[in-house]
Design a protein around this motif. Sequence first.
Motif, PDB file in Angstrom:
ATOM      1  N   ALA A 120      29.158 -17.721  -0.883  1.00 35.64           N
ATOM      2  CA  ALA A 120      28.376 -16.872  -1.792  1.00 35.64           C
ATOM      3  C   ALA A 120      26.934 -17.350  -1.893  1.00 35.64           C
ATOM      4  O   ALA A 120      26.000 -16.538  -1.919  1.00 35.64           O
ATOM      5  CB  ALA A 120      29.026 -16.846  -3.173  1.00 35.64           C
ATOM      6  N   ALA A 121      26.731 -18.656  -1.927  1.00 34.58           N
ATOM      7  CA  ALA A 121      25.375 -19.189  -2.028  1.00 34.58           C
ATOM      8  C   ALA A 121      24.573 -18.901  -0.775  1.00 34.58           C
ATOM      9  O   ALA A 121      23.352 -18.726  -0.819  1.00 34.58           O
ATOM     10  CB  ALA A 121      25.422 -20.691  -2.297  1.00 34.58           C
ATOM     11  N   GLY A 122      25.246 -18.846   0.373  1.00 37.16           N
ATOM     12  CA  GLY A 122      24.562 -18.585   1.628  1.00 37.16           C
ATOM     13  C   GLY A 122      24.546 -17.124   2.029  1.00 37.16           C
ATOM     14  O   GLY A 122      24.118 -16.786   3.138  1.00 37.16           O
ATOM     15  N   GLU A 123      24.989 -16.247   1.158  1.00 39.04           N
ATOM     16  CA  GLU A 123      25.036 -14.817   1.467  1.00 39.04           C
ATOM     17  C   GLU A 123      23.630 -14.229   1.458  1.00 39.04           C
ATOM     18  O   GLU A 123      22.916 -14.305   0.456  1.00 39.04           O
ATOM     19  CB  GLU A 123      25.918 -14.097   0.436  1.00 39.04           C
ATOM     20  CG  GLU A 123      25.892 -12.595   0.502  1.00 39.04           C
ATOM     21  CD  GLU A 123      26.392 -12.039   1.825  1.00 39.04           C
ATOM     22  OE1 GLU A 123      25.836 -11.011   2.276  1.00 39.04           O
ATOM     23  OE2 GLU A 123      27.323 -12.612   2.405  1.00 39.04           O
ATOM     24  N   ALA A 124      23.237 -13.625   2.591  1.00 38.62           N
ATOM     25  CA  ALA A 124      21.878 -13.081   2.693  1.00 38.62           C
ATOM     26  C   ALA A 124      21.805 -11.617   2.262  1.00 38.62           C
ATOM     27  O   ALA A 124      20.705 -11.084   2.097  1.00 38.62           O
ATOM     28  CB  ALA A 124      21.376 -13.230   4.132  1.00 38.62           C
ATOM     29  N   THR A 182      24.362 -26.308  -2.217  1.00 42.04           N
ATOM     30  CA  THR A 182      24.921 -25.658  -1.035  1.00 42.04           C
ATOM     31  C   THR A 182      24.582 -26.456   0.218  1.00 42.04           C
ATOM     32  O   THR A 182      23.462 -26.946   0.366  1.00 42.04           O
ATOM     33  CB  THR A 182      24.374 -24.223  -0.902  1.00 42.04           C
ATOM     34  OG1 THR A 182      24.685 -23.496  -2.089  1.00 42.04           O
ATOM     35  CG2 THR A 182      24.981 -23.513   0.296  1.00 42.04           C
ATOM     36  N   ALA A 183      25.553 -26.575   1.115  1.00 43.65           N
ATOM     37  CA  ALA A 183      25.339 -27.284   2.374  1.00 43.65           C
ATOM     38  C   ALA A 183      24.207 -26.631   3.164  1.00 43.65           C
ATOM     39  O   ALA A 183      24.080 -25.404   3.185  1.00 43.65           O
ATOM     40  CB  ALA A 183      26.623 -27.264   3.205  1.00 43.65           C
ATOM     41  N   TRP A 184      23.393 -27.455   3.822  1.00 41.50           N
ATOM     42  CA  TRP A 184      22.250 -26.900   4.552  1.00 41.50           C
ATOM     43  C   TRP A 184      22.713 -25.940   5.645  1.00 41.50           C
ATOM     44  O   TRP A 184      22.003 -24.974   5.969  1.00 41.50           O
ATOM     45  CB  TRP A 184      21.374 -28.005   5.124  1.00 41.50           C
ATOM     46  CG  TRP A 184      21.921 -28.759   6.310  1.00 41.50           C
ATOM     47  CD1 TRP A 184      22.525 -29.979   6.305  1.00 41.50           C
ATOM     48  CD2 TRP A 184      21.889 -28.339   7.682  1.00 41.50           C
ATOM     49  NE1 TRP A 184      22.886 -30.351   7.575  1.00 41.50           N
ATOM     50  CE2 TRP A 184      22.505 -29.370   8.445  1.00 41.50           C
ATOM     51  CE3 TRP A 184      21.403 -27.203   8.350  1.00 41.50           C
ATOM     52  CZ2 TRP A 184      22.652 -29.288   9.835  1.00 41.50           C
ATOM     53  CZ3 TRP A 184      21.547 -27.123   9.735  1.00 41.50           C
ATOM     54  CH2 TRP A 184      22.172 -28.153  10.463  1.00 41.50           C
ATOM     55  N   GLU A 185      23.899 -26.166   6.189  1.00 40.56           N
ATOM     56  CA  GLU A 185      24.382 -25.285   7.258  1.00 40.56           C
ATOM     57  C   GLU A 185      24.575 -23.853   6.759  1.00 40.56           C
ATOM     58  O   GLU A 185      24.273 -22.896   7.477  1.00 40.56           O
ATOM     59  CB  GLU A 185      25.701 -25.826   7.824  1.00 40.56           C
ATOM     60  CG  GLU A 185      25.580 -27.134   8.575  1.00 40.56           C
ATOM     61  CD  GLU A 185      25.733 -28.361   7.684  1.00 40.56           C
ATOM     62  OE1 GLU A 185      25.951 -29.466   8.228  1.00 40.56           O
ATOM     63  OE2 GLU A 185      25.638 -28.225   6.436  1.00 40.56           O
ATOM     64  N   SER A 186      25.081 -23.711   5.544  1.00 40.12           N
ATOM     65  CA  SER A 186      25.264 -22.379   4.970  1.00 40.12           C
ATOM     66  C   SER A 186      23.920 -21.721   4.663  1.00 40.12           C
ATOM     67  O   SER A 186      23.713 -20.533   4.935  1.00 40.12           O
ATOM     68  CB  SER A 186      26.114 -22.465   3.700  1.00 40.12           C
ATOM     69  OG  SER A 186      26.334 -21.196   3.138  1.00 40.12           O
ATOM     70  N   LEU A 187      22.992 -22.504   4.113  1.00 39.56           N
ATOM     71  CA  LEU A 187      21.657 -21.968   3.851  1.00 39.56           C
ATOM     72  C   LEU A 187      20.947 -21.600   5.143  1.00 39.56           C
ATOM     73  O   LEU A 187      20.234 -20.586   5.211  1.00 39.56           O
ATOM     74  CB  LEU A 187      20.829 -22.997   3.077  1.00 39.56           C
ATOM     75  CG  LEU A 187      21.330 -23.361   1.684  1.00 39.56           C
ATOM     76  CD1 LEU A 187      20.452 -24.455   1.087  1.00 39.56           C
ATOM     77  CD2 LEU A 187      21.378 -22.141   0.768  1.00 39.56           C
ATOM     78  N   ALA A 188      21.137 -22.411   6.198  1.00 41.08           N
ATOM     79  CA  ALA A 188      20.487 -22.131   7.476  1.00 41.08           C
ATOM     80  C   ALA A 188      20.956 -20.810   8.054  1.00 41.08           C
ATOM     81  O   ALA A 188      20.173 -20.061   8.651  1.00 41.08           O
ATOM     82  CB  ALA A 188      20.753 -23.266   8.461  1.00 41.08           C
ATOM     83  N   LEU A 189      22.233 -20.504   7.877  1.00 42.24           N
ATOM     84  CA  LEU A 189      22.741 -19.224   8.374  1.00 42.24           C
ATOM     85  C   LEU A 189      22.022 -18.068   7.675  1.00 42.24           C
ATOM     86  O   LEU A 189      21.530 -17.137   8.327  1.00 42.24           O
ATOM     87  CB  LEU A 189      24.248 -19.150   8.143  1.00 42.24           C
ATOM     88  CG  LEU A 189      25.004 -17.986   8.796  1.00 42.24           C
ATOM     89  CD1 LEU A 189      26.463 -18.362   9.017  1.00 42.24           C
ATOM     90  CD2 LEU A 189      24.940 -16.720   7.942  1.00 42.24           C
ATOM     91  N   ALA A 190      21.971 -18.119   6.347  1.00 41.52           N
ATOM     92  CA  ALA A 190      21.294 -17.056   5.600  1.00 41.52           C
ATOM     93  C   ALA A 190      19.807 -17.007   5.923  1.00 41.52           C
ATOM     94  O   ALA A 190      19.224 -15.923   6.063  1.00 41.52           O
ATOM     95  CB  ALA A 190      21.500 -17.257   4.102  1.00 41.52           C
ATOM     96  N   ASN A 191      19.182 -18.164   6.053  1.00 45.33           N
ATOM     97  CA  ASN A 191      17.754 -18.205   6.362  1.00 45.33           C
ATOM     98  C   ASN A 191      17.466 -17.627   7.743  1.00 45.33           C
ATOM     99  O   ASN A 191      16.458 -16.942   7.937  1.00 45.33           O
ATOM    100  CB  ASN A 191      17.238 -19.646   6.271  1.00 45.33           C
ATOM    101  CG  ASN A 191      17.154 -20.153   4.844  1.00 45.33           C
ATOM    102  OD1 ASN A 191      17.039 -19.381   3.904  1.00 45.33           O
ATOM    103  ND2 ASN A 191      17.224 -21.462   4.686  1.00 45.33           N
TER     104      ASN A 191
END
Length: 298
Positions: A120-124, A182-191
């Motif tokens: 959810a945190a990495g959802e773009a 949130t793990a950077w990997e999840s944020l990187a996906l959304a970014n």
Amino acid sequence: MTVAWRYQEWTGVSQFRTNAFQRRLARWNRERLAPGFPDESWRDRLSDELVLRRLEGGFVEELRAEVADTALAAPEDADDFVAWFEALERTGPGQHDPLFDWLAEAATLDEMRWFLTQEAAGEAGFDDLVAMTQVKLPDRAKLELARNYWDEMGQGRMAAMHGPMLARLTRALDLAPRIETTAWESLALANAMTAMAATRRYAWHSVGALGVIELTAPGRSAKVAKGLKRLGRSADERRYFDLHAVLDIRHSEAWLAEAIHPLVAEDPRRARAIAEGALMRLTCGARCFERYRAHFGI
């Protein structure tokens, strides 16, 4: 600490794979895409934005370089390219990761909650990504993205909108997704997804990235839904994942036939960009799954 100082700190390639960088980029994406009002500081924000756009570009170019050799193998004939693209569901990075069998069969409720919080945190926001990507696309592809967007919007019914469905599950499970945890990997996906959709030089990449989500999401969604059912969650709470386990199969077929095939047939140069976008999305997803498995010790 100024943005200019951060730029000097993060220009090294390895720095793109850090919590600090991905969290800063995630906060900027949240800020720049939010509706706002004019104020007197807009010039200062433009200066910061230039630095952040350069950083974002470096991040995307690193991802491109990582998948470049594989993308070169993608054929430029439209029929052959669609076949190559479809094969990504079986052979692409991160596909059929054991994480999802574990979520379906063994994860506890607390473990499922941690996983869904990361997601959810990495959802773009798939709906917004489609809306940004379709700008000035050729008519046939644009129309397919419009149909996809309309489905995301619940075909005009608020209760059926996909984004709020996920939000209802988040509330039901009392999740608290935050960029800072949130793990950077999840944020990187959304970014990465936001960068491709919001930057027109990566528009064809975004078509590939969004298309490969539709192609690969059904299997993962079905297993998450199975895990939620096993853990006693209601049909309404599972609805987001139950829906995508079925609907995205049709979406993928239409995306391939009405967007990707005609786009490549019209201009074969697009094949490589679409292939890169798909592989970049899958690579980011694979990193997430690896990080999640490490967290759970599986």
